[in-house]
Design a protein around this motif. Sequence first.
Motif, PDB file in Angstrom:
ATOM      1  N   UNK A  45       3.655  11.047 -17.586  1.00 37.95           N
ATOM      2  CA  UNK A  45       3.068  10.024 -16.416  1.00 37.95           C
ATOM      3  C   UNK A  45       4.092   8.998 -16.204  1.00 37.95           C
ATOM      4  N   UNK A  46       4.677   8.491 -17.378  1.00 41.18           N
ATOM      5  CA  UNK A  46       5.841   7.403 -17.267  1.00 41.18           C
ATOM      6  C   UNK A  46       6.853   8.049 -16.207  1.00 41.18           C
ATOM      7  N   UNK A  47       7.267   9.175 -16.768  1.00 38.64           N
ATOM      8  CA  UNK A  47       8.289   9.754 -15.923  1.00 38.64           C
ATOM      9  C   UNK A  47       7.874   9.729 -14.485  1.00 38.64           C
ATOM     10  N   UNK A  48       6.960  10.322 -13.961  1.00 37.48           N
ATOM     11  CA  UNK A  48       6.560  10.278 -12.615  1.00 37.48           C
ATOM     12  C   UNK A  48       6.669   8.978 -11.856  1.00 37.48           C
ATOM     13  N   UNK A  49       6.233   7.950 -12.722  1.00 36.55           N
ATOM     14  CA  UNK A  49       6.295   6.530 -12.167  1.00 36.55           C
ATOM     15  C   UNK A  49       7.643   6.025 -11.957  1.00 36.55           C
ATOM     16  N   UNK A  50       8.511   6.406 -12.902  1.00 39.46           N
ATOM     17  CA  UNK A  50       9.920   5.944 -12.732  1.00 39.46           C
ATOM     18  C   UNK A  50      10.426   6.728 -11.650  1.00 39.46           C
ATOM     19  N   UNK A  80       0.829  -1.096  -0.030  1.00 42.12           N
ATOM     20  CA  UNK A  80      -0.020  -0.025   0.076  1.00 42.12           C
ATOM     21  C   UNK A  80       0.829   1.097   0.110  1.00 42.12           C
ATOM     22  N   UNK A  81       2.020   1.268   0.434  1.00 40.16           N
ATOM     23  CA  UNK A  81       3.032   2.323   0.710  1.00 40.16           C
ATOM     24  C   UNK A  81       3.316   2.605  -1.165  1.00 40.16           C
ATOM     25  N   UNK A  82       3.723   1.715  -1.810  1.00 40.35           N
ATOM     26  CA  UNK A  82       3.892   1.770  -3.217  1.00 40.35           C
ATOM     27  C   UNK A  82       2.793   2.344  -3.678  1.00 40.35           C
ATOM     28  N   UNK A 128       0.302   6.868  -6.761  1.00 37.55           N
ATOM     29  CA  UNK A 128      -0.746   7.954  -6.737  1.00 37.55           C
ATOM     30  C   UNK A 128      -0.310   9.344  -6.678  1.00 37.55           C
ATOM     31  N   UNK A 129       0.245   9.576  -5.647  1.00 36.15           N
ATOM     32  CA  UNK A 129       0.752  10.932  -5.148  1.00 36.15           C
ATOM     33  C   UNK A 129       1.434  11.481  -6.417  1.00 36.15           C
ATOM     34  N   UNK A 130       2.452  10.533  -6.958  1.00 35.67           N
ATOM     35  CA  UNK A 130       3.348  11.334  -7.928  1.00 35.67           C
ATOM     36  C   UNK A 130       2.510  11.690  -9.226  1.00 35.67           C
ATOM     37  N   UNK A 181      -2.105  -7.140  -9.661  1.00 33.01           N
ATOM     38  CA  UNK A 181      -1.985  -7.392 -11.115  1.00 33.01           C
ATOM     39  C   UNK A 181      -0.798  -6.661 -11.796  1.00 33.01           C
ATOM     40  N   UNK A 182      -0.023  -5.604 -10.883  1.00 33.57           N
ATOM     41  CA  UNK A 182       1.185  -4.853 -11.388  1.00 33.57           C
ATOM     42  C   UNK A 182       0.381  -3.822 -12.523  1.00 33.57           C
ATOM     43  N   UNK A 183      -0.581  -3.099 -12.252  1.00 31.54           N
ATOM     44  CA  UNK A 183      -1.160  -2.320 -13.246  1.00 31.54           C
ATOM     45  C   UNK A 183      -1.221  -0.907 -12.534  1.00 31.54           C
ATOM     46  N   UNK A 184      -1.243   0.115 -13.438  1.00 28.56           N
ATOM     47  CA  UNK A 184      -1.443   1.461 -13.202  1.00 28.56           C
ATOM     48  C   UNK A 184      -2.446   2.070 -14.158  1.00 28.56           C
ATOM     49  N   UNK A 185      -3.705   2.502 -13.816  1.00 29.37           N
ATOM     50  CA  UNK A 185      -4.523   3.002 -14.647  1.00 29.37           C
ATOM     51  C   UNK A 185      -4.889   4.412 -14.293  1.00 29.37           C
ATOM     52  N   UNK A 186      -4.469   5.093 -15.673  1.00 25.15           N
ATOM     53  CA  UNK A 186      -4.645   6.420 -15.484  1.00 25.15           C
ATOM     54  C   UNK A 186      -5.469   7.124 -16.731  1.00 25.15           C
TER      55      UNK A 186
END
Length: 71
Positions: free
Chosen positions: A55-60, A13-15, A20-22, A38-43
């Motif tokens: 968006x990808x940059x924020x995740x990375x 949940x920390x991840x 989400x915050x980023x 499922x190792x998914x992020x839906x935006x």
Amino acid sequence: MKETLKVEGMTCSCCVGKVEKGINQLDGVSSVEVDVDNKEVQVAFNDDTVTMEQIKGKIEEQGYQIVSNEK
């Protein structure tokens, strides 16, 4: 526009909170859903305001690896 990304490295949940915050810091993002199992992020976002690359940059930036885009 709505995109689903496969993201490696999210385990708890920390991840979820970090991702989400980023992403929510970006203008034009209307919603973020993170599915650790499922190792998914839906935006959902306005592609006139923010790009998928931003968006990808924020995740990375949060320390996670983008594996692929899924439609």
